[in-house]
Design an enzyme around this catalytic site. Sequence first.
Site, PDB file in Angstrom:
ATOM      1  N   TRP A   1     -43.537  34.362  39.624  1.00  0.00           N
ATOM      2  CA  TRP A   1     -44.657  34.742  40.485  1.00  0.00           C
ATOM      3  C   TRP A   1     -45.916  34.088  39.901  1.00  0.00           C
ATOM      4  CZ3 TRP A   1     -47.953  39.563  39.853  1.00  0.00           C
ATOM      5  CH2 TRP A   1     -48.717  39.813  40.999  1.00  0.00           C
TER       6      TRP A   1
ATOM      7  N   ALA B   1     -40.998  45.004  40.879  1.00  0.00           N
ATOM      8  CA  ALA B   1     -41.912  45.161  42.019  1.00  0.00           C
ATOM      9  C   ALA B   1     -41.166  45.411  43.331  1.00  0.00           C
ATOM     10  CB  ALA B   1     -42.792  43.914  42.157  1.00  0.00           C
TER      11      ALA B   1
ATOM     12  N   ASP C   1     -40.909  43.214  34.835  1.00  0.00           N
ATOM     13  CA  ASP C   1     -41.735  43.381  36.027  1.00  0.00           C
ATOM     14  C   ASP C   1     -40.798  43.820  37.154  1.00  0.00           C
ATOM     15  OD1 ASP C   1     -43.330  43.193  38.246  1.00  0.00           O
ATOM     16  OD2 ASP C   1     -43.817  41.062  38.008  1.00  0.00           O
TER      17      ASP C   1
ATOM     18  N   LYS D   1     -44.461  47.688  47.496  1.00  0.00           N
ATOM     19  CA  LYS D   1     -43.439  47.277  48.465  1.00  0.00           C
ATOM     20  C   LYS D   1     -42.559  48.450  48.871  1.00  0.00           C
ATOM     21  CE  LYS D   1     -45.322  43.619  47.236  1.00  0.00           C
ATOM     22  NZ  LYS D   1     -45.160  42.565  46.322  1.00  0.00           N
TER      23      LYS D   1
HETATM   24  C1  PLP Z   1     -43.053  39.681  41.013  1.00  0.00           C
HETATM   25  C2  PLP Z   1     -44.215  40.541  41.370  1.00  0.00           C
HETATM   26  N1  PLP Z   1     -44.750  41.319  40.439  1.00  0.00           N
HETATM   27  C3  PLP Z   1     -45.790  42.121  40.703  1.00  0.00           C
HETATM   28  C4  PLP Z   1     -46.365  42.172  41.950  1.00  0.00           C
HETATM   29  C5  PLP Z   1     -47.524  43.106  42.097  1.00  0.00           C
HETATM   30  O1  PLP Z   1     -47.785  43.678  43.271  1.00  0.00           O
HETATM   31  P1  PLP Z   1     -49.011  44.661  43.526  1.00  0.00           P
HETATM   32  O2  PLP Z   1     -50.071  44.366  42.538  1.00  0.00           O
HETATM   33  O3  PLP Z   1     -49.416  44.390  44.910  1.00  0.00           O
HETATM   34  O4  PLP Z   1     -48.471  46.042  43.325  1.00  0.00           O
HETATM   35  C6  PLP Z   1     -45.845  41.359  42.970  1.00  0.00           C
HETATM   36  C7  PLP Z   1     -46.440  41.326  44.313  1.00  0.00           C
HETATM   37  O5  PLP Z   1     -46.340  40.420  45.061  1.00  0.00           O
HETATM   38  C8  PLP Z   1     -44.732  40.539  42.667  1.00  0.00           C
HETATM   39  O6  PLP Z   1     -44.180  39.749  43.591  1.00  0.00           O
END
Ligand code: PLP
Length: 394
Positions: free
Chosen positions: A127, A210, A208, A243
């Site tokens: 990401w 998510a 991580d 999500k």
């Molecule tokens: C791999 C990954 N980590 C973390 C996040 C963090 O998402 P948020 O800050 O919207 O909770 C995302 C969101 O796209 C993600 O794809």
Amino acid sequence: MFEHLKEQPADKILALMGEYRADPRKEKIDLGVGVYRNAEGVTPVMRAVKEAERRIVADQETKAYTGMAGDPAFSDAMIGLVLGEAVPRDRIAAVATPGGTGAIRQSLELIRLASADARVWLSNPTWPNHPSIINYLGIPSKTYRYFDEATRDVDFAGMIEDLGALAEGDVVLLHGCCHNPTGANLTAPQWEEVIALMKAKGAIPLVDIAYQGFGDGLDEDAQATRRVAAAFDECLIAASCSKNFGIYRERTGILMAISRDAEQQKVTQGTLNFLNRQNFSFPPDHGARVVTTILNDPELRADWEAELEETRNGMLALRQQLADELKRLTNSDRFEFLAKHRGMFSRIGASPDQVAAMREADGIYMVGDSRMNIAGLNSETVPKLAAAIVKAGV
Ligand SMILES: Cc1ncc(COP(=O)(O)O)c(C=O)c1O
């Protein structure tokens, strides 16, 4: 002083969204931004979220500050959801954060504070916000091979070879499930091999997670994270509620830091509280309260799980339909990986030119590295996408 500021690089996905909006074609398909959408193209408020919000509005009597770590009930509920019984509670420090991004940011700040020399290892690709925040904080980083462009599966041999160069105290960032951007994930035996190698090297995991509930199911998607958490003396887990609860804009996430014992946990917890205070003080509460309300009420929880399961199965059905359609059109199994990938994304292995050709000729918008959001499709647009993929020569 502002004259010293430099233009920051534009966010590629946001730029793509702008191009999509400006495209007058009716038939255009948006597979860019990482937000779940149903068959009507809507990102719905989940039923259980609506009901939890109704209850909160009716019953909440104060908007006074919570705690620096957020509401302890949120931490308990999320630790239960993500970790189950994998780790004794008295070894886990936790803070609520603004989204999963906030949790990643706080985890990196904790790493930097604890060990200035620690390098953070990132999958290639990952990401884009991971390297962006790491570079911004001036944390040294390395990458490990992850994706095999030919098979569109994990390049496991490459990953193991690269992680062979880990130094003691290095941190390895791992996607708990539903790897973004590739959609390719480690098998259970591969996770065990990665854990054994990291332990032998004295490395520390940062997981991580998510997309829990978007891959194989709520518990199934947490299995790897639980195995990692149970295997190491120290471990960091950044979880997002954006999500799986569909509460993107409420900015709801949590950082869990597992210490070797209960004594160390107290110092770790105090440090996480300190870091929250330095960066934003009290974390946002509304989304966390919604999540806690849902997880702690059996009826709401059952309804949330049912709706999440529908969402997950809908994405799996689209994956299968696309894989089948491409098999029919190409008379080959080379797109079978689409049915095997998990989560919202798949990297389909198109070149930047092929991605541009699909955008120009067919109004199909995907990220330049050919990551597409499966949830941007519906059963009617799948055949159009399949035809465009074949036409572009992918
Ligand atoms: C791999 C990954 N980590 C973390 C996040 C963090 O998402 P948020 O800050 O919207 O909770 C995302 C969101 O796209 C993600 O794809």
